[in-house]
Structures are given as structure tokens and as C-alpha cells.
Design a protein around this motif. Structure first.
Motif, PDB file in Angstrom:
ATOM      1  N   MET A   2       0.847  -1.208   0.000  1.00 56.89           N
ATOM      2  CA  MET A   2       0.000   0.000   0.000  1.00 56.89           C
ATOM      3  C   MET A   2       0.879   1.253   0.000  1.00 56.89           C
ATOM      4  O   MET A   2       1.803   1.360   0.803  1.00 56.89           O
ATOM      5  CB  MET A   2      -0.902  -0.009   1.239  1.00 56.89           C
ATOM      6  CG  MET A   2      -1.942   1.089   1.267  1.00 56.89           C
ATOM      7  SD  MET A   2      -3.229   0.899   0.008  1.00 56.89           S
ATOM      8  CE  MET A   2      -4.265  -0.354   0.730  1.00 56.89           C
ATOM      9  N   ARG A  37       1.320   4.976   0.898  1.00 60.58           N
ATOM     10  CA  ARG A  37       0.720   5.921   1.841  1.00 60.58           C
ATOM     11  C   ARG A  37       0.964   7.357   1.381  1.00 60.58           C
ATOM     12  O   ARG A  37       2.100   7.770   1.161  1.00 60.58           O
ATOM     13  CB  ARG A  37       1.277   5.688   3.241  1.00 60.58           C
ATOM     14  CG  ARG A  37       1.012   4.275   3.752  1.00 60.58           C
ATOM     15  CD  ARG A  37       1.754   3.930   5.022  1.00 60.58           C
ATOM     16  NE  ARG A  37       1.260   4.694   6.160  1.00 60.58           N
ATOM     17  CZ  ARG A  37       1.917   5.718   6.721  1.00 60.58           C
ATOM     18  NH1 ARG A  37       3.087   6.119   6.238  1.00 60.58           N
ATOM     19  NH2 ARG A  37       1.409   6.349   7.755  1.00 60.58           N
ATOM     20  N   THR A  93     -10.694  11.637  -2.289  1.00 58.85           N
ATOM     21  CA  THR A  93     -11.727  10.665  -2.679  1.00 58.85           C
ATOM     22  C   THR A  93     -11.286   9.847  -3.883  1.00 58.85           C
ATOM     23  O   THR A  93     -11.406   8.613  -3.888  1.00 58.85           O
ATOM     24  CB  THR A  93     -13.052  11.402  -3.011  1.00 58.85           C
ATOM     25  OG1 THR A  93     -13.472  12.128  -1.860  1.00 58.85           O
ATOM     26  CG2 THR A  93     -14.139  10.415  -3.420  1.00 58.85           C
ATOM     27  N   SER A 136      -8.372   7.498  -3.047  1.00 56.84           N
ATOM     28  CA  SER A 136      -8.789   6.421  -2.136  1.00 56.84           C
ATOM     29  C   SER A 136      -9.496   5.286  -2.884  1.00 56.84           C
ATOM     30  O   SER A 136      -9.628   4.177  -2.353  1.00 56.84           O
ATOM     31  CB  SER A 136      -9.709   6.972  -1.046  1.00 56.84           C
ATOM     32  OG  SER A 136      -8.999   7.866  -0.217  1.00 56.84           O
ATOM     33  N   GLU A 187      -8.325   3.949  -5.489  1.00 53.01           N
ATOM     34  CA  GLU A 187      -7.269   3.058  -5.989  1.00 53.01           C
ATOM     35  C   GLU A 187      -6.943   2.019  -4.912  1.00 53.01           C
ATOM     36  O   GLU A 187      -6.738   2.366  -3.750  1.00 53.01           O
ATOM     37  CB  GLU A 187      -6.005   3.871  -6.322  1.00 53.01           C
ATOM     38  CG  GLU A 187      -6.228   4.998  -7.325  1.00 53.01           C
ATOM     39  CD  GLU A 187      -6.518   4.496  -8.732  1.00 53.01           C
ATOM     40  OE1 GLU A 187      -6.070   3.377  -9.071  1.00 53.01           O
ATOM     41  OE2 GLU A 187      -7.190   5.222  -9.489  1.00 53.01           O
ATOM     42  N   GLU A 188      -6.860   0.760  -5.323  1.00 48.77           N
ATOM     43  CA  GLU A 188      -6.675  -0.333  -4.361  1.00 48.77           C
ATOM     44  C   GLU A 188      -5.330  -0.296  -3.639  1.00 48.77           C
ATOM     45  O   GLU A 188      -5.205  -0.802  -2.520  1.00 48.77           O
ATOM     46  CB  GLU A 188      -6.839  -1.679  -5.070  1.00 48.77           C
ATOM     47  CG  GLU A 188      -8.271  -1.947  -5.519  1.00 48.77           C
ATOM     48  CD  GLU A 188      -8.428  -3.318  -6.163  1.00 48.77           C
ATOM     49  OE1 GLU A 188      -7.409  -4.044  -6.272  1.00 48.77           O
ATOM     50  OE2 GLU A 188      -9.560  -3.649  -6.557  1.00 48.77           O
ATOM     51  N   ASP A 189      -4.328   0.293  -4.299  1.00 48.02           N
ATOM     52  CA  ASP A 189      -2.981   0.254  -3.716  1.00 48.02           C
ATOM     53  C   ASP A 189      -2.532   1.609  -3.141  1.00 48.02           C
ATOM     54  O   ASP A 189      -1.364   1.804  -2.831  1.00 48.02           O
ATOM     55  CB  ASP A 189      -1.970  -0.213  -4.770  1.00 48.02           C
ATOM     56  CG  ASP A 189      -1.996   0.648  -6.031  1.00 48.02           C
ATOM     57  OD1 ASP A 189      -2.963   1.426  -6.209  1.00 48.02           O
ATOM     58  OD2 ASP A 189      -1.054   0.549  -6.826  1.00 48.02           O
ATOM     59  N   ILE A 190      -3.475   2.570  -3.013  1.00 53.51           N
ATOM     60  CA  ILE A 190      -3.135   3.900  -2.496  1.00 53.51           C
ATOM     61  C   ILE A 190      -4.008   4.230  -1.286  1.00 53.51           C
ATOM     62  O   ILE A 190      -5.231   4.062  -1.327  1.00 53.51           O
ATOM     63  CB  ILE A 190      -3.309   4.980  -3.589  1.00 53.51           C
ATOM     64  CG1 ILE A 190      -2.312   4.750  -4.726  1.00 53.51           C
ATOM     65  CG2 ILE A 190      -3.122   6.393  -3.012  1.00 53.51           C
ATOM     66  CD1 ILE A 190      -2.510   5.660  -5.933  1.00 53.51           C
ATOM     67  N   GLU A 191      -3.382   4.709  -0.230  1.00 57.57           N
ATOM     68  CA  GLU A 191      -4.118   5.105   0.978  1.00 57.57           C
ATOM     69  C   GLU A 191      -3.755   6.545   1.347  1.00 57.57           C
ATOM     70  O   GLU A 191      -2.574   6.878   1.472  1.00 57.57           O
ATOM     71  CB  GLU A 191      -3.747   4.182   2.139  1.00 57.57           C
ATOM     72  CG  GLU A 191      -4.455   4.541   3.447  1.00 57.57           C
ATOM     73  CD  GLU A 191      -3.934   3.739   4.630  1.00 57.57           C
ATOM     74  OE1 GLU A 191      -4.524   3.881   5.715  1.00 57.57           O
ATOM     75  OE2 GLU A 191      -2.947   3.006   4.482  1.00 57.57           O
ATOM     76  N   VAL A 192      -4.763   7.404   1.495  1.00 54.47           N
ATOM     77  CA  VAL A 192      -4.532   8.788   1.923  1.00 54.47           C
ATOM     78  C   VAL A 192      -4.518   8.798   3.452  1.00 54.47           C
ATOM     79  O   VAL A 192      -5.545   8.619   4.096  1.00 54.47           O
ATOM     80  CB  VAL A 192      -5.619   9.740   1.376  1.00 54.47           C
ATOM     81  CG1 VAL A 192      -5.380  11.164   1.883  1.00 54.47           C
ATOM     82  CG2 VAL A 192      -5.643   9.715  -0.145  1.00 54.47           C
ATOM     83  N   VAL A 193      -3.330   9.003   4.037  1.00 57.89           N
ATOM     84  CA  VAL A 193      -3.193   8.904   5.498  1.00 57.89           C
ATOM     85  C   VAL A 193      -3.306  10.256   6.208  1.00 57.89           C
ATOM     86  O   VAL A 193      -3.436  10.325   7.428  1.00 57.89           O
ATOM     87  CB  VAL A 193      -1.850   8.245   5.891  1.00 57.89           C
ATOM     88  CG1 VAL A 193      -1.804   6.811   5.387  1.00 57.89           C
ATOM     89  CG2 VAL A 193      -0.665   9.046   5.364  1.00 57.89           C
ATOM     90  N   PRO A 223       4.622   9.588   5.475  1.00 58.56           N
ATOM     91  CA  PRO A 223       3.994   8.995   4.285  1.00 58.56           C
ATOM     92  C   PRO A 223       5.058   8.632   3.245  1.00 58.56           C
ATOM     93  O   PRO A 223       6.165   9.176   3.275  1.00 58.56           O
ATOM     94  CB  PRO A 223       3.086  10.114   3.769  1.00 58.56           C
ATOM     95  CG  PRO A 223       3.771  11.370   4.221  1.00 58.56           C
ATOM     96  CD  PRO A 223       4.350  11.032   5.570  1.00 58.56           C
TER      97      PRO A 223
END
Length: 201
Positions: free
Chosen positions: A1, A3, A19, A22, A24-30, A48
Motif C-alpha cells: 500500500m 501511503r 476521494t 482512495s 485506488e486499491e494500492d493507495i491510501e490517503v493517510v 507517508p
């Protein structure tokens, strides 16, 4: 993932970006920041993988934040996302070791792809930005830029000479040379041209 932290002062755009990314399966907005100081604090705290930063944020610009990260050798990579294709901004960003520099009009799927490339250790730059720098290298010497920066802040030639420990005549010569190089007729016009190109920032 992968970050991600978003630094953008326009709430609607920041929310929309968060939004879209988020999804995207491999991206996380932390984390999200509305100004450069908050962005810097969150980057230090959250570490990050990539900080996506707007240039013209309040308190600290995206370039200020990128320079701090570079200077302190923090692990987070920086992707500048901006509306400005100013060559001076781009040159300063490259000097700060940024990993990417894209225009805000970049489609979201291209942005996501750029994030993946940066995470894989590559650099990503909008073609328009590369062209802007290629066509508009800064003609001013470091000393000419310094004199113009002070003049842009409203200092007189006498005040600038005192600040830089140079003679009044030397300062006047630097300013005259800068005006000539920029093809301007007056000091004000020269400052305006240099500022528009991002060479005084």
C-alpha cells in the motif's frame, strides 16, 4: 500500500483528490493538510511514502516544505501538483530533490500512475513543465537575482548596497544588467517579468 499525504489549501480540491485516490486499491490517503506548516508536521509524524503538495499554500509553500524534507533527509518523497508552469518554480523544486512535478489538470488515472512510478523510485514530470524550463532558462546571475529580490521588497539601491555590503554603483550595475537581460525598460517591469517566471521565489 502506498501511503499518501495531501497538502492543498483549497478544501474542495483536497477532498476531491482524497476521494479519487482512495478509490485506488494500492493507495491510501493517510493525512490531509490545508497549509504548509500543518503538512510539515504531519509528514514528520506520519512519514507517508509520498507527500503531494500544492506550491502556493499559506504559511509555508509546497517548495518550502520540499526543501525542508530534502534538507532533513526525511524518507518521504515529494510530488508537486500545481497550476503554475513557471520555470523558476520548477528549477527550485528540482534543486529540492522532488520526485514529481505535475499540473493540476492531470487526469486522476495519470496522477495515480505517477504515484506508482514515484513509489517505484522513478521521477515524473509534466512534459509542459520540462518544455517551459527548456525554453526559459533563468538569465540572471545569483547576485542579480538577490539584488532584484530586495528591490521587489521595496528597498532602495542604497538600502540594498548596505544589506549586501556592496557599493551603491555595484548594486546599480547589477540592477541595470538584470533589466537589460530581461528586456525590460524599467526596474518595476523587470521585477514583474522575473516574478511572473518564478525567478524571484
Amino acid at each position: 500500500m502506498i501511503r499518501i499525504l495531501l497538502g492543498e489549501d483549497q478544501g474542495l480540491l483536497r477532498g476531491a483528490l482524497a476521494t479519487l485516490l482512495s478509490l485506488e486499491e494500492d493507495i491510501e490517503v493517510v493525512g490531509q493538510a490545508e497549509n504548509g506548516e500543518v503538512a510539515l508536521a504531519l509528514i514528520e509524524e506520519l512519514k507517508p511514502d509520498i507527500a503531494i503538495l500544492d506550491i502556493e499554500m499559506p504559511l509555508k509553500t509546497g517548495l518550502d516544505v520540499a526543501e525542508h524534507i530534502h534538507r532533513e533527509q526525511w524518507p518521504s518523497k515529494v510530488l508537486i501538483l500545481t497550476t503554475f508552469a513557471r520555470p523558476g518554480y520548477f528549477q527550485r523544486a528540482v534543486a529540492a530533490g522532488i520526485a514529481g512535478y505535475l499540473l493540476k489538470e492531470t487526469p486522476s488515472d495519470e496522477l495515480a500512475d505517477a504515484i506508482r512510478q514515484i513509489a517505484a523510485g522513478k521521477r515524473v514530470v509534466s512534459p509542459e513543465l520540462s518544455l517551459a524550463v527548456w525554453e526559459n532558462p533563468c538569465p540572471l546571475s545569483p547576485r542579480e537575482r538577490e539584488v532584484m529580490k530586495h528591490a521587489a521588497q521595496g528597498l532602495t539601491m542604497q538600502e540594498i548596497s548596505g544589506k549586501l555590503f556592496l557599493s551603491h554603483g555595484t548594486v546599480r550595475n547589477y540592477m541595470s544588467e538584470a533589466i537589460s537581460k530581461l528586456g525590460a525598460n524599467t526596474r518595476i517591469e523587470a521585477i514583474s517579468i522575473a516574478h511572473e517566471k518564478g525567478w524571484l521565489d
